[in-house]
Design a protein around this motif. Structure first.
Motif, PDB file in Angstrom:
ATOM      1  N   TYR B  31       0.836  -1.196   0.000  1.00  0.00           N
ATOM      2  CA  TYR B  31       0.000   0.000   0.000  1.00  0.00           C
ATOM      3  C   TYR B  31       0.874   1.251   0.000  1.00  0.00           C
ATOM      4  O   TYR B  31       1.837   1.342   0.758  1.00  0.00           O
ATOM      5  N   TYR B  33       0.462   5.804  -0.425  1.00  0.00           N
ATOM      6  CA  TYR B  33      -0.508   6.891  -0.312  1.00  0.00           C
ATOM      7  C   TYR B  33       0.164   8.231  -0.589  1.00  0.00           C
ATOM      8  O   TYR B  33       1.350   8.396  -0.326  1.00  0.00           O
ATOM      9  N   TYR B  35      -0.681  12.187   0.640  1.00  0.00           N
ATOM     10  CA  TYR B  35      -1.468  13.097   1.438  1.00  0.00           C
ATOM     11  C   TYR B  35      -0.962  14.518   1.221  1.00  0.00           C
ATOM     12  O   TYR B  35       0.199  14.732   0.915  1.00  0.00           O
ATOM     13  N   LEU B  45      -6.178  12.775   2.141  1.00  0.00           N
ATOM     14  CA  LEU B  45      -5.724  11.770   1.200  1.00  0.00           C
ATOM     15  C   LEU B  45      -6.014  12.202  -0.237  1.00  0.00           C
ATOM     16  O   LEU B  45      -7.152  12.544  -0.574  1.00  0.00           O
ATOM     17  N   TYR B  48      -4.340   6.791  -3.513  1.00  0.00           N
ATOM     18  CA  TYR B  48      -3.679   5.669  -2.882  1.00  0.00           C
ATOM     19  C   TYR B  48      -3.602   4.497  -3.856  1.00  0.00           C
ATOM     20  O   TYR B  48      -4.259   4.489  -4.902  1.00  0.00           O
ATOM     21  N   VAL B  50      -3.089   0.061  -3.816  1.00  0.00           N
ATOM     22  CA  VAL B  50      -3.008  -1.182  -3.039  1.00  0.00           C
ATOM     23  C   VAL B  50      -2.035  -2.179  -3.676  1.00  0.00           C
ATOM     24  O   VAL B  50      -1.869  -3.288  -3.159  1.00  0.00           O
ATOM     25  N   PHE B  90       2.913  14.637   1.556  1.00  0.00           N
ATOM     26  CA  PHE B  90       3.549  13.482   2.191  1.00  0.00           C
ATOM     27  C   PHE B  90       3.169  12.210   1.451  1.00  0.00           C
ATOM     28  O   PHE B  90       1.999  11.966   1.161  1.00  0.00           O
ATOM     29  N   SER B  94       2.416   1.332   3.632  1.00  0.00           N
ATOM     30  CA  SER B  94       2.090   0.418   4.718  1.00  0.00           C
ATOM     31  C   SER B  94       1.997  -0.995   4.167  1.00  0.00           C
ATOM     32  O   SER B  94       1.725  -1.194   2.975  1.00  0.00           O
ATOM     33  N   ALA B 105       1.042   3.205   8.855  1.00  0.00           N
ATOM     34  CA  ALA B 105       1.706   3.779   7.690  1.00  0.00           C
ATOM     35  C   ALA B 105       2.992   4.463   8.113  1.00  0.00           C
ATOM     36  O   ALA B 105       3.094   5.006   9.205  1.00  0.00           O
ATOM     37  N   PHE B 106       3.979   4.411   7.215  1.00  0.00           N
ATOM     38  CA  PHE B 106       5.269   5.054   7.425  1.00  0.00           C
ATOM     39  C   PHE B 106       5.374   6.192   6.419  1.00  0.00           C
ATOM     40  O   PHE B 106       5.131   5.989   5.223  1.00  0.00           O
ATOM     41  N   PHE B 107       5.776   7.350   6.908  1.00  0.00           N
ATOM     42  CA  PHE B 107       5.749   8.553   6.095  1.00  0.00           C
ATOM     43  C   PHE B 107       7.138   9.005   5.677  1.00  0.00           C
ATOM     44  O   PHE B 107       8.128   8.799   6.394  1.00  0.00           O
TER      45      PHE B 107
END
Lengths: 114, 116
Positions: B31, B33, B35, B45, B48, B50, B90, B94, B105-107
């Motif tokens: 995943y 994303y 933002y 958001l 995204y 998947v 950002f 994840s 989630a890791f940013f």
């Protein structure tokens, strides 16, 4: 409509003065509630995941709790290095491809003074 | 560990210009994303994904496009930049949500974009 609301918007604490931040949510099918810390000019940093009402997680001076409608982030005896914006986010939904999406609150800016 | 890497860190665009914000992750996460964060507004958001080849709109997709040709990369394209797109962007990744249904989630560190 799903909503995530954080309060207060800002919090100024003396070093050692414990307090709590609130995150209230109205979502369908909660999959998880997340707390992040964000320092100025940086990306959010993961703190905790809570999955079900009654669950608690702790890390150093931080403790997160979850009920069916809200979560609290308790800061015990804070230090100046705890100064940051704390973000609450939820993952919700029935469809599997929506599970990963995070919906964020606006955050609480915490300043801890010596 | 590199985690999620975004480039550039800062950019100033003129109205009507286009650009691509780059994002790559080395954690083999399915995943990813995008933002945007405006002052006092939290993170919204944009798009995204998947998995490679699969993308979908988020809450605020207008004026943006994405593609996902590999697991690692998820670029965000701005066409015809407008002042309303001034924001901090950002990228995050994840793992696929597990049995309990959630996955953190890791940013990345963000891209600060100004449109003038």
């Amino acid at each position: 409509e799903d909503q995530v609301t954080q309060s207060p918007e800002a919090l100024r604490l003396q070093e050692g003065e414990s307090s709590s931040l609130n995150c209230s949510y109205t979502v369908s099918g909660l999959r998880g509630l997340f707390w992040y810390r964000q320092d100025p000019g940086k990306g959010p940093e993961f703190l905790f995941t809570l999955y079900s009402a009654g669950e608690e997680k702790e890390k150093e001076r931080l403790k997160a709790t979850l009920t069916k409608k809200e979560s609290f982030l308790h800061i015990t005896a804070p230090k100046p290095e705890d100064s940051a914006t704390y973000l609450c986010a939820v993952q919700a939904g029935v469809a599997t491809d929506s599970w990963g999406k995070l919906q964020f609150g606006a955050g609480t800016q915490v300043v801890v003074t010596p | 560990n590199a985690g999620v890497t975004q480039t550039p860190k800062f950019r100033i665009l003129k109205i009507g210009q286009s650009m691509t914000l780059q994002c790559t992750q080395d954690m083999n996460h399915n995943y990813m994303y995008w933002y945007r964060q405006d002052p006092g507004m939290g993170l919204k958001l944009i798009y995204y994904s998947v998995g490679a080849g699969i993308t979908d709109k988020g809450e605020v997709p207008n004026g943006y496009n994405v593609s996902r040709s590999t697991t690692e990369d998820f670029p965000l394209r701005l066409e015809l930049a407008a002042p309303s797109q001034t924001s901090v962007y950002f990228c995050a990744s994840s793992p696929a949500p597990g049995g309990r249904g959630g996955a953190e989630a890791f940013f990345g560190q963000g891209t600060r974009l100004t449109v003038v």
